[in-house]
Design a protein around this motif. Structure first.
Motif, PDB file in Angstrom:
ATOM      1  N   SER A  30     -29.388 -25.614 -16.042  1.00 12.19           N
ATOM      2  CA  SER A  30     -30.470 -25.480 -16.430  1.00 12.19           C
ATOM      3  C   SER A  30     -30.989 -25.235 -14.613  1.00 12.19           C
ATOM      4  O   SER A  30     -30.660 -24.925 -13.732  1.00 12.19           O
ATOM      5  N   LYS A  32     -32.662 -27.394 -13.353  1.00 14.57           N
ATOM      6  CA  LYS A  32     -32.557 -28.759 -11.482  1.00 14.57           C
ATOM      7  C   LYS A  32     -30.689 -27.927 -11.030  1.00 14.57           C
ATOM      8  O   LYS A  32     -31.344 -28.163  -9.979  1.00 14.57           O
ATOM      9  N   THR A  33     -29.943 -27.837 -11.765  1.00 13.70           N
ATOM     10  CA  THR A  33     -28.632 -27.484 -11.702  1.00 13.70           C
ATOM     11  C   THR A  33     -28.877 -26.477 -10.667  1.00 13.70           C
ATOM     12  O   THR A  33     -28.252 -26.381  -9.756  1.00 13.70           O
ATOM     13  N   LYS A  36     -29.595 -26.943  -7.173  1.00 10.90           N
ATOM     14  CA  LYS A  36     -28.715 -28.278  -6.406  1.00 10.90           C
ATOM     15  C   LYS A  36     -27.876 -27.527  -6.044  1.00 10.90           C
ATOM     16  O   LYS A  36     -27.013 -27.320  -5.185  1.00 10.90           O
TER      17      LYS A  36
END
Length: 333
Positions: A30, A32-33, A36
């Motif tokens: 994803s 978002k992952t 990060k």
């Protein structure tokens, strides 16, 4: 201690498999992952292991760059462009020197030891059997600067050497030269054979033509062959040298003999290597579009790795004469 994948996972607060997927091309992760993980990797100074990636994907991203003439500065330009072009595409070149090599099977065995994804044969002197041996072994291969054919057995990218020979002959004839000579590289090289054939083809039948061959495509070999010719008698009016570095050796021998260029003797080369344009050389030559040939070779190598069953393709690029100062000017009309 080196930063590990586990360290990045702890810093990002995700699983180790999520970190692995983030750095695996084409893997699902994803946005978002990914953000990060990339932020954590940047903070820690982490770089993914190429070896680990190869083990997980089955791809080393190594491309064998097979060459055979380190005596010729032209190919140093070629190696520079190839290595930068491959690296820009996320690939790693593995430079293989086959100077003096005669057994293609030994070359295949060596490259298989490194698990290369594909091979680029960057040579005009290695016979087509080398590229053919790599293909027969199941390795995607492109023969760059290879012998053009309309029905290739492997991918071939280069110029029509026969046409470049015709171009050299027309250039000399247009300037009024009639006692003309060809000084090529190794007689067994297909590039020498084709350039000489085209040169001979474009000359009128009553035009005398002498031919000679240097042992290698190198400055020393060109100089030595020209010295031998001068010792045998008066030079021709003009020489088509099958390569720029041979031409530069010829210019050196003519200068040592007290002959002026183009006043006494005309010289035309082939390649348009960087040195040809140096002020103290100023060589008139036939330009190979090196950058275009290399870009096309890398593109075909990448496509062949992605699709090993891709049908062999021949890509041909046009040459043109680069006018400098080693031929007499065109006569006024």
């Amino acid at each position: 201690m080196p930063i590990t994948l586990k360290d990045v996972a702890l810093r990002a607060g995700v699983s180790r498999s999520a970190v692995s997927r983030t750095f695996t091309e084409g893997a699902s992760v994803s946005p978002k992952t990914r953000a990060k993980v990339e932020r954590a990797a940047a903070d820690l100074g982490y770089a993914p292991s190429a070896l680990a990636s190869a083990l997980s994907t089955g791809r080393t991203k190594l491309i064998g760059l097979v060459v055979s003439n380190f005596h010729n500065p032209f190919f140093l330009e070629v190696f520079d462009r190839f290595t930068r072009g491959l690296q820009e595409r996320g690939l790693r070149p593995l430079l293989v020197n086959l100077s003096g090599e005669t057994d293609p099977e030994a070359s295949v065995r060596m490259l298989r030891q490194y698990s290369v994804d594909g091979v680029i044969v960057a040579s005009s002197t290695l016979p087509p059997s080398f590229a053919g041996a790599f293909r027969a072994a199941g390795l995607p291969v492109v023969h760059s600067f290879g012998r053009w054919t309309d029905s290739p057995e492997t991918h071939v990218v280069g110029i029509d050497n026969v046409d470049s020979g015709r171009m050299a002959a027309r250039t000399l004839l247009d300037r009024g030269y009639r006692k003309i000579a060809f000084l090529g590289g190794p007689e067994s090289a297909t590039s020498t054979q084709d350039r000489m054939a085209g040169f001979r083809m474009a000359l009128p039948v009553d035009t005398p033509l002498s031919t000679s061959f240097a042992l290698t495509y190198s400055f020393g070999a060109g100089r030595l062959e020209m010295q031998r010719l001068l010792a045998d008698g008066p030079p021709a009016e003009a020489y088509f040298c099958g390569d720029d570095v041979l031409s530069i050796g010829v210019l050196s021998a003519l200068s040592d003999a007290g002959l002026s260029v183009p006043g006494d003797v005309g010289v035309i080369g082939l390649n348009d290597m960087e040195m040809a344009g140096w002020e103290n050389i100023n060589l008139t030559t036939i330009r190979q579009p090196i950058a275009e040939i290399i870009d096309a070779s890398i593109e075909l190598a990448v496509l062949s790795v992605e699709d090993p069953d891709r049908l062999p393709e021949a890509r041909l690029f046009p040459c043109r004469v680069t006018e400098r100062g080693t031929l007499r000017p065109l006569p006024r009309r």
